[in-house]
Write a protein that holds these residues in place. Sequence first.
Motif, PDB file in Angstrom:
ATOM      1  N   LEU A 113       0.835  -1.205   0.000  1.00  0.00           N
ATOM      2  CA  LEU A 113       0.000   0.000   0.000  1.00  0.00           C
ATOM      3  C   LEU A 113       0.869   1.255   0.000  1.00  0.00           C
ATOM      4  CD1 LEU A 113      -2.919   1.123   0.225  1.00  0.00           C
ATOM      5  CD2 LEU A 113      -2.610   1.097   2.707  1.00  0.00           C
ATOM      6  N   GLY A 114       1.946   1.244   0.788  1.00  0.00           N
ATOM      7  CA  GLY A 114       2.846   2.388   0.802  1.00  0.00           C
ATOM      8  C   GLY A 114       3.519   2.610  -0.534  1.00  0.00           C
ATOM      9  N   GLY A 115       3.970   1.525  -1.174  1.00  0.00           N
ATOM     10  CA  GLY A 115       4.606   1.656  -2.482  1.00  0.00           C
ATOM     11  C   GLY A 115       3.646   2.143  -3.551  1.00  0.00           C
ATOM     12  N   ILE A 116       2.377   1.735  -3.476  1.00  0.00           N
ATOM     13  CA  ILE A 116       1.387   2.151  -4.468  1.00  0.00           C
ATOM     14  C   ILE A 116       1.059   3.636  -4.330  1.00  0.00           C
ATOM     15  CG2 ILE A 116      -1.037   1.894  -5.131  1.00  0.00           C
ATOM     16  CD1 ILE A 116      -0.786  -1.087  -4.524  1.00  0.00           C
ATOM     17  N   LEU A 117       0.929   4.107  -3.102  1.00  0.00           N
ATOM     18  CA  LEU A 117       0.461   5.476  -2.876  1.00  0.00           C
ATOM     19  C   LEU A 117       1.587   6.500  -2.725  1.00  0.00           C
ATOM     20  CD1 LEU A 117      -2.542   4.896  -0.452  1.00  0.00           C
ATOM     21  CD2 LEU A 117      -2.614   5.529  -2.866  1.00  0.00           C
ATOM     22  N   ALA A 118       2.827   6.062  -2.666  1.00  0.00           N
ATOM     23  CA  ALA A 118       3.926   7.020  -2.504  1.00  0.00           C
ATOM     24  C   ALA A 118       4.163   7.889  -3.735  1.00  0.00           C
ATOM     25  CB  ALA A 118       5.209   6.272  -2.129  1.00  0.00           C
ATOM     26  N   PRO A 119       4.091   7.361  -4.970  1.00  0.00           N
ATOM     27  CA  PRO A 119       4.407   8.212  -6.130  1.00  0.00           C
ATOM     28  C   PRO A 119       3.419   9.356  -6.303  1.00  0.00           C
ATOM     29  CG  PRO A 119       4.398   5.880  -6.730  1.00  0.00           C
ATOM     30  CD  PRO A 119       3.798   5.986  -5.370  1.00  0.00           C
ATOM     31  N   THR A 120       3.937  10.497  -6.715  1.00  0.00           N
ATOM     32  CA  THR A 120       3.081  11.608  -7.126  1.00  0.00           C
ATOM     33  C   THR A 120       2.846  11.505  -8.624  1.00  0.00           C
ATOM     34  OG1 THR A 120       5.045  13.005  -7.359  1.00  0.00           O
ATOM     35  CG2 THR A 120       3.843  13.116  -5.275  1.00  0.00           C
ATOM     36  N   ASP A 121       1.801  12.162  -9.081  1.00  0.00           N
ATOM     37  CA  ASP A 121       1.371  11.958 -10.459  1.00  0.00           C
ATOM     38  C   ASP A 121       2.007  12.960 -11.408  1.00  0.00           C
ATOM     39  OD1 ASP A 121      -0.854  12.463 -12.768  1.00  0.00           O
ATOM     40  OD2 ASP A 121      -0.837  10.398 -12.083  1.00  0.00           O
ATOM     41  N   PRO A 122       2.617  12.500 -12.520  1.00  0.00           N
ATOM     42  CA  PRO A 122       3.211  13.418 -13.483  1.00  0.00           C
ATOM     43  C   PRO A 122       2.219  13.973 -14.500  1.00  0.00           C
ATOM     44  CG  PRO A 122       3.685  11.171 -14.117  1.00  0.00           C
ATOM     45  CD  PRO A 122       2.895  11.093 -12.840  1.00  0.00           C
ATOM     46  N   VAL A 123       0.961  13.477 -14.509  1.00  0.00           N
ATOM     47  CA  VAL A 123      -0.037  13.937 -15.471  1.00  0.00           C
ATOM     48  C   VAL A 123      -1.017  14.892 -14.822  1.00  0.00           C
ATOM     49  CG1 VAL A 123      -1.871  13.224 -17.045  1.00  0.00           C
ATOM     50  CG2 VAL A 123       0.172  11.810 -16.804  1.00  0.00           C
ATOM     51  N   LEU A 124      -1.658  14.446 -13.734  1.00  0.00           N
ATOM     52  CA  LEU A 124      -2.690  15.258 -13.100  1.00  0.00           C
ATOM     53  C   LEU A 124      -2.124  16.508 -12.451  1.00  0.00           C
ATOM     54  CD1 LEU A 124      -4.845  12.451 -11.457  1.00  0.00           C
ATOM     55  CD2 LEU A 124      -5.024  13.445 -13.735  1.00  0.00           C
ATOM     56  N   ALA A 125      -0.815  16.571 -12.284  1.00  0.00           N
ATOM     57  CA  ALA A 125      -0.194  17.744 -11.666  1.00  0.00           C
ATOM     58  C   ALA A 125       0.159  18.812 -12.686  1.00  0.00           C
ATOM     59  CB  ALA A 125       1.069  17.318 -10.914  1.00  0.00           C
ATOM     60  N   SER A 126      -0.471  18.808 -13.850  1.00  0.00           N
ATOM     61  CA  SER A 126      -0.099  19.742 -14.915  1.00  0.00           C
ATOM     62  C   SER A 126      -0.287  21.194 -14.492  1.00  0.00           C
ATOM     63  CB  SER A 126      -0.921  19.449 -16.174  1.00  0.00           C
ATOM     64  OG  SER A 126      -2.314  19.546 -15.898  1.00  0.00           O
ATOM     65  N   ASP A 127      -1.276  21.488 -13.631  1.00  0.00           N
ATOM     66  CA  ASP A 127      -1.502  22.860 -13.192  1.00  0.00           C
ATOM     67  C   ASP A 127      -0.365  23.394 -12.339  1.00  0.00           C
ATOM     68  OD1 ASP A 127      -3.892  23.038 -14.496  1.00  0.00           O
ATOM     69  OD2 ASP A 127      -5.129  22.542 -12.760  1.00  0.00           O
ATOM     70  N   VAL A 128       0.386  22.492 -11.702  1.00  0.00           N
ATOM     71  CA  VAL A 128       1.470  22.946 -10.835  1.00  0.00           C
ATOM     72  C   VAL A 128       2.835  22.568 -11.401  1.00  0.00           C
ATOM     73  CG1 VAL A 128       0.042  22.911  -8.775  1.00  0.00           C
ATOM     74  CG2 VAL A 128       1.274  20.853  -9.423  1.00  0.00           C
ATOM     75  N   GLN A 129       2.872  22.116 -12.642  1.00  0.00           N
ATOM     76  CA  GLN A 129       4.146  21.812 -13.283  1.00  0.00           C
ATOM     77  C   GLN A 129       4.669  23.048 -14.008  1.00  0.00           C
ATOM     78  OE1 GLN A 129       3.923  18.456 -15.864  1.00  0.00           O
ATOM     79  NE2 GLN A 129       3.843  16.969 -14.194  1.00  0.00           N
ATOM     80  N   ILE A 130       5.932  22.972 -14.439  1.00  0.00           N
ATOM     81  CA  ILE A 130       6.524  24.088 -15.170  1.00  0.00           C
ATOM     82  C   ILE A 130       5.751  24.324 -16.463  1.00  0.00           C
ATOM     83  CG2 ILE A 130       8.826  23.846 -14.185  1.00  0.00           C
ATOM     84  CD1 ILE A 130       9.662  22.276 -16.573  1.00  0.00           C
ATOM     85  N   LYS A 131       5.536  25.600 -16.777  1.00  0.00           N
ATOM     86  CA  LYS A 131       4.729  25.970 -17.931  1.00  0.00           C
ATOM     87  C   LYS A 131       5.551  26.083 -19.208  1.00  0.00           C
ATOM     88  CE  LYS A 131       0.923  26.249 -15.607  1.00  0.00           C
ATOM     89  NZ  LYS A 131      -0.150  25.239 -15.820  1.00  0.00           N
ATOM     90  N   HIS A 132       6.828  26.377 -19.068  1.00  0.00           N
ATOM     91  CA  HIS A 132       7.718  26.464 -20.219  1.00  0.00           C
ATOM     92  C   HIS A 132       9.096  26.000 -19.774  1.00  0.00           C
ATOM     93  CE1 HIS A 132       9.167  30.202 -18.368  1.00  0.00           C
ATOM     94  NE2 HIS A 132       7.899  30.520 -18.216  1.00  0.00           N
TER      95      HIS A 132
END
Length: 432
Positions: A113-132
Motif C-alpha cells: 500500500l505504501g509503495g502504491i500510494l507514494a508516487p506523485t502523479d506526473p499527469v494530473l499535476a499539470s496545473d502545478v508543473q513548469i509551464k515552459h
Amino acid sequence: MLLSMGLMASLLDRLPVSPAMFYLPVGYILGPAVSGLINVAPAQHAELLTTLAKLALLLSLFTVGLKLRLPFRDRIWRLPLRLGVLAMLVTIPLLTLAGLFIFDLPLGAAILLGGILAPTDPVLASDVQIKHVSDRDRIRYSLTGEGGLNDGTAFPFVMLGLALLGVPAAAAYTNDYAMLHIAWGVLAGLVGGWFLGWLLGRLVVGLRRQFRLALGMEEFLGIGLIALAYGATELVHGIGFLAVFAAGVAMRRIESTNSGQQGVDPNQPPTVSHMPQAADKEEVATHPAKASAYMTETVLGFNMQLEQFAEFLMVTLTGILLSHIGFSAAGALLALLLFFVIRPLSVALALVGADVTPLQRRLMAWFGIKGIGSLYYLVFALQYHWTAPDGYRSAALAPHISSMVLTVVAMSIVMHGISSTPLMDMYQRRRR
C-alpha cells in the motif's frame, strides 16, 4: 465528453477545476454503480489495465523529462531529488505503519500500500508543473521532477510488498542479493535511458546538420525512443520507468547544450525569407543552432497532446473501477492522513536546509497529487495471487486494498483539482 472538453478548455483555465474532475464522475456514471454501461473488474482485467496504465505512465514520464531543461549543476535540481527520493523514503514507511497499526493490514500488504500510494502523479499535476522549459520556479520545477523520479523509485517497494505476500515473481526482492538487485535496477534505468536518449538525439541532429537526412516524423522518434528505452532497460533487469524519464532529460540536455543557456525559438526561421512553409520547416530543422531545439520542441508538443488523451482515458477508467468496487471509509481516512500528516511531514524532513520559503514548502507539501502512477501499481499488483498470513482472509485483501487506493486517488483528484488554481494564483501574486 471529448467535444465538451474541446469547447470548454478556455473556460476551465479560469475556474478552480481541472479536466480530471469532469472525467472522474463520468467514469463513475458509466460504471455498474449507476448506469452499468461499462463493467471493468480490477482483478479480472488486471493484465489489460496494467498495459493501458503503463502506456499512459511511460508517455507522461518522457514528457516530464523533456520539460526539465536546466543543467544539473544548477542548485534547483536538488529540490526534485529531495522530493523524489528522500520524501518518498519517508512516505512509504509512514504509510506502512498506518497500514499495520490503523488499518490492521499484514506487513506485506502494508508495504505494498505504501509503495502504491507514494508516487506523485506526473499527469494530473499539470496545473502545478513548469509551464515552459525555461521556468525556474522552485515549486513547479520540484513537483515536475518529483513526478518523473518517484514513479520509478517506488517500484522496489511494490515488489517487496508482493514478495512478502508470497508472489514468486518478486522473490528476488527478499533474498540475500536484494539490495544489489535494487541498486542495479536504479543504475541501469538511469544510465541506460540517458545513454539511449543522448545517442538518438545526437544521431538525429548530426544527420540533419550534415546530410539533411532524418527529417520529419519527429513524433515517431519520441514514441520509438520511449519503447526502446523501456524495453532495452527491462531486458537487463533495470527499472524501465526511470529509463524513459532519463531518456527525456537526455534529449533535452542535448538541446540546451546546442542552443545555449537562453535557448532559441525553433518556430522562427533562421533567416527572413518568403520560402513556402515546408521549406521553412526544413531550413529550421537543419539549421546548426536550431536543429536540436526544433526536434525536441516538436516531440514535446506532440507528447503533451497525447498526454491529455491519456489523462482522459485513465481518469475515466478510475471512475469506472471505483464504480465497480465502491468507496472505502478506510481509504477516505487514509487520504486525509496522507494529505494532511504524512505528506507534509515527509516533505518537511526532505527539505531540511533547502533554499525554499515557508510558503513554497507548504505548497510542495500539499501538492502530493496521486493518480496514474498509483493506478498502475495497483493493477500491476492485482495480476498476481496474494497469500495473506494466518488470521487474514486472502480473498478479501485485494478488494480491500483496491478500494482504499481508488478512494485515495479519487479524493486527490477532487481536492487537489479544486485547490490548484487558486493556490497557485495566490502564490504568483505573492511572488510579484
